[in-house]
Each structure stands twice: as C-alpha cells, then as structure tokens.
Design an enzyme around this catalytic site. Structure first.
Site, PDB file in Angstrom:
ATOM      1  N   ASP A 131       0.858  -1.186   0.000  1.00 56.91           N
ATOM      2  CA  ASP A 131       0.000   0.000   0.000  1.00 56.91           C
ATOM      3  C   ASP A 131       0.891   1.232   0.000  1.00 56.91           C
ATOM      4  OD1 ASP A 131      -1.908   1.913   0.322  1.00 56.91           O
ATOM      5  OD2 ASP A 131      -2.753   1.116   2.169  1.00 56.91           O
ATOM      6  N   PHE A 178      -9.948  -0.281  -0.492  1.00 55.56           N
ATOM      7  CA  PHE A 178      -9.630  -1.260   0.547  1.00 55.56           C
ATOM      8  C   PHE A 178     -10.161  -2.626   0.118  1.00 55.56           C
ATOM      9  CE2 PHE A 178      -9.623  -3.530   4.522  1.00 55.56           C
ATOM     10  CZ  PHE A 178      -8.385  -3.157   5.035  1.00 55.56           C
TER      11      PHE A 178
END
Ligand code: IMP
Ligand code: MG
Length: 184
Positions: A107, A156
């Site tokens: 991420d 997400f």
C-alpha cells in the site's frame, strides 16, 4: 468462502481465484528461472501472505525454504500508521541466503521498504520482493518489486489472506470491501 457468501459486504470481486492462480503460475516460472540452482528462502509476512505463500510455494518446481515474520504497521483501521514493529522474527540465519519476501499487498510501501532493508542487514546475498497486489500509493516510497501480481486501484480490499478486522481472510477471491462495512 465464496464472494456470494458475503456479497452484501463487497462492492465487487477485483481479482478472482482463477486469475490469482494463473498469475502465480506465471510468477513461479520466472522465479524458477531466476533462482536456478540457488534454493531461495521464502519469507512470508504474516498473516496476510499465508495464502500467497501456500499457493506460490506449491506452484514452484524447485526446492525452497519457508520462514515467517510477523510485523505490524496497521491497527484495526484501514490506514497505514507508518510504524513497523516485529511481532515474530525469522528462525533462519540469512547469511549468504537469497531471500524472497512474499507479501499480499503493498500500500504505502512502508512495511516492505523497512523489511527489505532490515533483512539486507543480516548478511543475505540478495533480498527480492514478490507481492500479489500493489496500490498506487506504493509509488511514494521507492520499493522495488521484482515479482508483482496485479496493480490495483486505491480501494480497501479483502480476501485471499487480506482482512478487515480479521475477517474475510478465507474468501477465495480478492474483493473491494463495501465502505458501509468500515464506516459503520
Ligand atoms: P504498507 O506499509 O502501507 O505498504 O502496508 C502494507 C500492509 O497493510 C499489508 O501487508 C496489509 O497487511 C495492509 N493493507 C494495506 N492495504 C490493505 C487492503 O486494502 N486490505 C487489507 N489490508 C491492507
Ligand atoms: Mg500484510
């Protein structure tokens, strides 16, 4: 668990089980070629990388060692804290080993850039990274990923080892978690 079992919690399936399997086979062929004659030490990052590690390792047609680390950069939420802590260290001596870190997702890249440097300082001959997924934020920190599965949008995601509050790890696919699940 199938996506249909938790469809109300998911926006959509992003990468299906069969797309993951095909991609891991592709990456395995490259790894076999690159590590010809050198038994790699696969380092899985707990807990998210459990599925990638299990499937990648079984796909590989060469001998490998496997070890595990647990690090923490996340609380229960969906944002990276930037703080990395070792919760469980390796059992293996890295001296002269060719290490391949196996990760579920990059991420911010903070976890992996820290981990790569940390393992490099232990005398490994090489430290490479294999990650199934990468989000656009990873571009901010310079992490070299030698074996990448998929670039995905900045959403997400859960499934195939990835969790939200420890759920959905056993979902077969990678799916976008519906915002109502974490906004409530
Ligand atoms: P980074 O340090 O920001 O690259 O964080 C990487 C770690 O955060 C991963 O190993 C995951 O455990 C977690 N993570 C990042 N994005 C997601 C996501 O979309 N779903 C679930 N976990 C995530
Ligand atoms: Mg992880």
């Amino acid at each position: 668990m199938e996506a249909s079992d938790v469809s109300a919690d998911l926006t959509r399936v992003l990468v299906s089980e069969s797309e993951i399997r095909a991609k891991l086979a592709e990456l395995a062929r490259r790894i076999e070629n690159d590590y010809d004659g050198d038994r790699p030490l696969l380092v899985g990052v707990l807990k998210g990388a459990v599925m990638v590690m299990a499937d990648l390792a079984r796909e590989l047609r060469i001998h490998v060692d496997m070890d595990w680390m647990a690090v923490s950069s996340y609380g229960a939420g969906t944002q990276s804290s930037g703080v990395v802590r070792i919760l469980k260290d390796l059992d293996t001596d890295l001296t002269d080993r060719r290490v391949l870190i196996v990760e579920d997702i990059i991420d911010s890249g903070l976890t992996l850039s820290w981990l790569k440097e940390n393992l490099g300082l232990r005398g490994a001959k090489s430290v490479e990274i294999c990650a199934l997924l990468r989000k656009p934020g990873a571009a901010k920190v310079d992490v070299d990923v030698t074996y990448l599965g998929f670039d995905i949008p900045n959403e997400f995601v859960v499934g195939y080892g990835l969790d939200y509050a420890n759920r959905y790890r056993n979902l077969r696919d990678v799916a976008i978690l519906a915002p109502h699940v974490y906004e409530s």
